[in-house]
Structure formats: C-alpha cells, structure tokens
Design a protein around this motif. Structure first.
Motif, PDB file in Angstrom:
ATOM      1  N   ALA A 177       1.392  -1.198   0.214  1.00  0.00           N
ATOM      2  CA  ALA A 177      -0.193  -0.331   0.099  1.00  0.00           C
ATOM      3  C   ALA A 177       0.551   1.507   0.223  1.00  0.00           C
ATOM      4  CB  ALA A 177      -0.652  -0.057   1.214  1.00  0.00           C
ATOM      5  N   PRO A 178       0.447   2.509  -0.670  1.00  0.00           N
ATOM      6  CA  PRO A 178       0.924   3.723  -0.943  1.00  0.00           C
ATOM      7  C   PRO A 178       2.221   3.377   1.105  1.00  0.00           C
ATOM      8  CG  PRO A 178      -0.366   4.176  -1.480  1.00  0.00           C
ATOM      9  CD  PRO A 178      -1.039   2.745  -1.260  1.00  0.00           C
ATOM     10  N   ASN A 179       1.544   3.470   2.246  1.00  0.00           N
ATOM     11  CA  ASN A 179       2.755   3.965   2.903  1.00  0.00           C
ATOM     12  C   ASN A 179       3.883   2.972   3.176  1.00  0.00           C
ATOM     13  OD1 ASN A 179       1.586   6.879   3.725  1.00  0.00           O
ATOM     14  ND2 ASN A 179      -0.011   5.585   3.785  1.00  0.00           N
ATOM     15  N   ILE A 212      -4.173  -5.131   5.599  1.00  0.00           N
ATOM     16  CA  ILE A 212      -5.182  -4.267   5.501  1.00  0.00           C
ATOM     17  C   ILE A 212      -6.446  -4.698   5.156  1.00  0.00           C
ATOM     18  CG2 ILE A 212      -3.174  -2.500   6.569  1.00  0.00           C
ATOM     19  CD1 ILE A 212      -3.594  -1.350   3.829  1.00  0.00           C
ATOM     20  N   GLN A 243      -4.355  -5.429  10.430  1.00  0.00           N
ATOM     21  CA  GLN A 243      -4.085  -4.437  10.741  1.00  0.00           C
ATOM     22  C   GLN A 243      -4.645  -3.702  12.591  1.00  0.00           C
ATOM     23  OE1 GLN A 243      -6.081  -4.163   9.069  1.00  0.00           O
ATOM     24  NE2 GLN A 243      -7.251  -1.981   8.047  1.00  0.00           N
ATOM     25  N   HIS A 244      -6.186  -4.629  12.957  1.00  0.00           N
ATOM     26  CA  HIS A 244      -6.746  -4.017  14.143  1.00  0.00           C
ATOM     27  C   HIS A 244      -6.923  -4.827  15.123  1.00  0.00           C
ATOM     28  CE1 HIS A 244      -8.551  -0.792  11.802  1.00  0.00           C
ATOM     29  NE2 HIS A 244      -9.501  -1.650  10.960  1.00  0.00           N
ATOM     30  N   ASN A 280      -2.025   2.646  16.614  1.00  0.00           N
ATOM     31  CA  ASN A 280      -3.157   3.717  16.001  1.00  0.00           C
ATOM     32  C   ASN A 280      -3.627   2.675  14.328  1.00  0.00           C
ATOM     33  OD1 ASN A 280      -1.576   3.013  13.345  1.00  0.00           O
ATOM     34  ND2 ASN A 280      -0.805   5.521  13.629  1.00  0.00           N
ATOM     35  N   GLY A 281      -2.931   1.502  14.762  1.00  0.00           N
ATOM     36  CA  GLY A 281      -3.770   0.455  13.684  1.00  0.00           C
ATOM     37  C   GLY A 281      -2.762   0.548  12.242  1.00  0.00           C
ATOM     38  N   LYS A 282      -2.173   0.837  11.483  1.00  0.00           N
ATOM     39  CA  LYS A 282      -2.142   1.349   9.931  1.00  0.00           C
ATOM     40  C   LYS A 282      -0.971   0.824  10.256  1.00  0.00           C
ATOM     41  CE  LYS A 282      -4.098   5.494  10.118  1.00  0.00           C
ATOM     42  NZ  LYS A 282      -5.899   4.833   8.712  1.00  0.00           N
ATOM     43  N   ILE A 283      -0.805   0.433   9.071  1.00  0.00           N
ATOM     44  CA  ILE A 283       0.523  -0.456   8.701  1.00  0.00           C
ATOM     45  C   ILE A 283       1.305   1.210   8.143  1.00  0.00           C
ATOM     46  CG2 ILE A 283      -0.259  -2.300   8.625  1.00  0.00           C
ATOM     47  CD1 ILE A 283       0.570  -0.487   4.936  1.00  0.00           C
TER      48      ILE A 283
HETATM   49  N1  LIG Z   1       2.245   6.920   8.330  1.00  0.00           N
HETATM   50  C1  LIG Z   1       0.450   6.945   8.551  1.00  0.00           C
HETATM   51  C2  LIG Z   1      -0.199   6.529   7.934  1.00  0.00           C
HETATM   52  C3  LIG Z   1      -0.168   4.736   7.637  1.00  0.00           C
HETATM   53  C4  LIG Z   1      -1.325   4.723   7.052  1.00  0.00           C
HETATM   54  O1  LIG Z   1      -2.523   5.512   6.575  1.00  0.00           O
HETATM   55  N2  LIG Z   1      -1.490   3.554   6.520  1.00  0.00           N
HETATM   56  C5  LIG Z   1      -2.804   3.069   6.028  1.00  0.00           C
HETATM   57  C6  LIG Z   1      -2.344   2.132   4.296  1.00  0.00           C
HETATM   58  S1  LIG Z   1      -1.141   2.729   2.975  1.00  0.00           S
HETATM   59  C7  LIG Z   1      -3.392   1.954   6.387  1.00  0.00           C
HETATM   60  O2  LIG Z   1      -2.717   2.250   7.076  1.00  0.00           O
HETATM   61  N3  LIG Z   1      -4.815   1.707   6.503  1.00  0.00           N
HETATM   62  C8  LIG Z   1      -5.800   1.002   7.201  1.00  0.00           C
HETATM   63  C9  LIG Z   1      -6.415   1.007   8.090  1.00  0.00           C
HETATM   64  O3  LIG Z   1      -6.178   2.375   8.624  1.00  0.00           O
HETATM   65  O4  LIG Z   1      -7.194   0.047   8.447  1.00  0.00           O
HETATM   66  C10 LIG Z   1       0.650   6.263   9.874  1.00  0.00           C
HETATM   67  O5  LIG Z   1       1.665   5.551  10.044  1.00  0.00           O
HETATM   68  O6  LIG Z   1       0.167   6.952  10.570  1.00  0.00           O
END
Ligand SMILES: N[C@@H](CCC(=O)N[C@@H](CS)C(=O)NCC(=O)O)C(=O)O
Length: 61
Positions: free
Chosen positions: A9-11, A33, A38-39, A49-52
């Motif tokens: 994914a982009p990040n 994800i 992620q949850h 924060n549940g993000k990658i």
């Molecule tokens: N860089 C920020 C944003 C990371 C982000 O938005 N990652 C997206 C993928 S590009 C993600 O994990 N999305 C899944 C979700 O929000 O549930 C962070 O680490 O808080």
C-alpha cells in the motif's frame, strides 16, 4: 535486524523503499489491511494506531 510490518500500500511502499535503499537487514511481516489484520490485538500491541507500516528494531546482534 528490523521487523517491518507492512503491506503493498502507498505508506508500506515508502518503508520498503527506505530499507532497500539503506541496505539494512530486515524481514517483512505482512499485515493484510484488506482483511483487517491491522486491527488485531497482536498488531495493536506493536502499533496502537492500527496502521501500516510499523518497524521493530531488534538492534545489532
Ligand atoms: N503514516 C501514517 C499513515 C499510515 C497509513 O495511513 N497507512 C495505511 C496504508 S497506506 C493503513 O494502514 N490503512 C489501514 C487503515 O487505516 O485501517 C501513520 O503511520 O500513521
């Protein structure tokens, strides 16, 4: 050794590029994800924060 919790994914790509350009030892641990991985509590313990992406640096051994 770096553990990179990520997904295509982009990040996630930003972190993949970083570890490749640095030339450091790492392994990727996929966090799907698209299926909500992620949850899960096990991942939230690593990144609340549940993000990658997320990185765990185990240091030099
Ligand atoms: N860089 C920020 C944003 C990371 C982000 O938005 N990652 C997206 C993928 S590009 C993600 O994990 N999305 C899944 C979700 O929000 O549930 C962070 O680490 O808080």
């Amino acid at each position: 050794m770096i553990d990179l919790y990520s997904w295509p994914a982009p990040n996630g790509h930003k972190a993949h590029i970083m570890v490749e350009e640095l030339g450091i030892a790492y392994r990727i641990i996929p966090i799907d994800i698209t299926s909500g991985a992620q949850h899960e509590a096990s991942y939230r313990a690593i990144n609340p924060n549940g993000k990658i992406p997320a990185i765990v640096d185990h240091g030099i051994s």
